[in-house]
Design an enzyme around this catalytic site. Structure first.
Site, PDB file in Angstrom:
ATOM      1  N   ASP A 159       5.941 -25.815 -17.069  1.00 35.26           N
ATOM      2  CA  ASP A 159       6.094 -24.366 -17.177  1.00 35.26           C
ATOM      3  C   ASP A 159       7.579 -24.041 -17.055  1.00 35.26           C
ATOM      4  OD1 ASP A 159       6.191 -21.602 -16.731  1.00 35.26           O
ATOM      5  OD2 ASP A 159       4.298 -21.576 -15.647  1.00 35.26           O
ATOM      6  N   HIS A 160       8.177 -23.608 -18.148  1.00 36.39           N
ATOM      7  CA  HIS A 160       9.626 -23.419 -18.178  1.00 36.39           C
ATOM      8  C   HIS A 160      10.082 -22.217 -17.344  1.00 36.39           C
ATOM      9  CE1 HIS A 160      13.531 -24.476 -19.346  1.00 36.39           C
ATOM     10  NE2 HIS A 160      13.392 -24.556 -20.652  1.00 36.39           N
ATOM     11  N   ARG A 161       9.142 -21.397 -16.898  1.00 36.82           N
ATOM     12  CA  ARG A 161       9.515 -20.315 -15.985  1.00 36.82           C
ATOM     13  C   ARG A 161       9.886 -20.864 -14.611  1.00 36.82           C
ATOM     14  NH1 ARG A 161       4.104 -16.937 -16.083  1.00 36.82           N
ATOM     15  NH2 ARG A 161       3.382 -19.075 -15.686  1.00 36.82           N
TER      16      ARG A 161
ATOM     17  N   ILE B  64      10.414 -24.582 -13.975  1.00 36.37           N
ATOM     18  CA  ILE B  64      11.124 -25.868 -13.990  1.00 36.37           C
ATOM     19  C   ILE B  64      12.077 -25.902 -15.180  1.00 36.37           C
ATOM     20  CG2 ILE B  64      10.810 -28.375 -14.112  1.00 36.37           C
ATOM     21  CD1 ILE B  64       7.779 -27.620 -13.321  1.00 36.37           C
TER      22      ILE B  64
ATOM     23  N   PRO C 215       4.562 -20.660 -20.710  1.00 33.09           N
ATOM     24  CA  PRO C 215       5.492 -21.101 -21.764  1.00 33.09           C
ATOM     25  C   PRO C 215       5.809 -22.583 -21.568  1.00 33.09           C
ATOM     26  CG  PRO C 215       6.655 -19.826 -20.103  1.00 33.09           C
ATOM     27  CD  PRO C 215       5.233 -19.864 -19.670  1.00 33.09           C
TER      28      PRO C 215
END
Length: 350
Positions: free
Chosen positions: A327-329, A331, A168
């Protein structure tokens, strides 16, 4: 005495490879260490020399096939009839004993179905009468020039599709003033700034391995290079400790090897982070994909003179955009922005 050459273990946990191109033909006499075959993996395409001399009596696996490590690829010497069928992959075996007595690989059969071509009506021009892609295309009626997706391009298709499917992504963008920077040294300077900034933001210098997040204490940064064969990402080692001049020499050498298609597998392995910069062709801004299993990528875009306000006055400066896609999971936005601003601060010398 016949020698069966099997697909070797190319390292890095690779379990299969694609026959990109045969460099010999059946009936040809070759010497030990002569170029034998090009193998495409998910890292690069490598040329493998012949481990023995003699006459190429049988090519077992056709170009374009993907087979596991240990598969017999070619028989050198003998009469070519002694290869152990149990040592060959199911895919290769099917290509040698196809249904309806038609000799064609699964790839060619798929192509024939797509084009609506009856293989029984085609005369094969490949080894031992095998029907090739070119034979099928010559018998088809669909319009347009077509070429198979294989080698580095096929690996790029699969790698980018996985990155897009699993990660994501979020992208942060900010301007950077490059006026006081030597643009000819842009890429190595960016590598240096990125490596030093990653020490402040270690979650960006990480990779995902299964259900674990691995934080790395080395700074080996990949540089995205577009070639005629597709996108490759050679890795510049030790970007945090080596001088910019050394990094610049590495960047030039790796870029030249990428364009020539001579990169070694170890030059594409184990990057911890990636930088992409396409110069003028990159435009004002793009959204690069994170280089899975890494968790972030830095982009640098076209640099051009623009009017900006400095100390209440309009002046002309060399400006460009810098982005961080992450990667928003792993960071959050504030940390990604902090990293990006740290890189820009180093590039601007502030």
């Amino acid at each position: 005495m016949a020698y069966e050459f099997k697909l070797p273990d190319l390292g890095e946990g690779l379990t299969e490879g694609e026959i990109a191109r045969w460099l010999v033909r059946e009936g040809q006499e070759i010497a030990e260490d002569d170029p034998l075959v090009e193998i495409a993996t998910d890292k690069t395409t490598v040329e493998i020399p012949s481990p023995a001399g003699g006459v190429v009596s049988k090519i077992v696996v056709a170009e374009g096939e993907v087979v596991p490590v240990g598969t017999v690829l070619v028989v050198i010497g003998g009469d070519g009839g002694q290869a152990e069928p149990t040592a060959v992959s199911d895919t290769a075996a099917r290509s040698r004993t196809p249904r309806d007595s038609v000799r064609a690989t699964p790839l060619v059969r798929r192509l024939a179905e797509e084009l609506g071509v009856d293989l029984a009506t085609i005369t094969g021009t490949g080894p031992q009468g095998r029907i090739t892609e070119q034979d099928v295309r010559g018998g088809g009626s669909r319009e347009g020039r077509r070429e198979p997706i294989r080698g580095i391009r096929r690996q790029m298709f699969e790698h980018l599709a996985r990155a897009h499917r699993e990660i994501p992504p979020v992208t942060w963008v900010e301007e950077c003033d490059f006026t006081d920077l030597d643009v000819k040294q842009l890429v190595p300077l960016v590598l240096k700034a990125a490596a030093e900034s990653l020490k402040e933001f270690p979650e960006l210098n990480a990779r995902i391995e299964g259900d674990e997040l691995v934080y790395l204490d080395r700074y080996d940064v990949g540089v995205a290079v577009q070639t005629e064969q597709g996108l490759v990402v050679p890795v510049v080692r030790g970007c945090d400790t080596r001088p910019v001049e050394e990094l610049a020499a590495d960047v030039r050498r790796l870029a030249e090897s990428a364009q020539a298609g001579t990169l070694k597998p170890e030059e594409l392995r184990d990057g911890t982070f990636t930088v992409t910069s396409a110069g003028r062709s990159s435009g004002l801004f793009t959204t690069p994909l994170v280089n899975h299993p890494q968790v972030a990528i830095l982009g640098v875009y076209r640099i051009a003179e623009r009017p900006v306000v400095r100390d209440g006055e309009i002046v002309v400066r060399k400006m460009g955009n810098v982005s961080v896609t992450f990667d928003h999971r792993v960071i959050d936005g504030k940390r990604a922005a902090g990293f990006g601003l740290a890189v820009i601060g180093r590039l601007q010398g502030v």
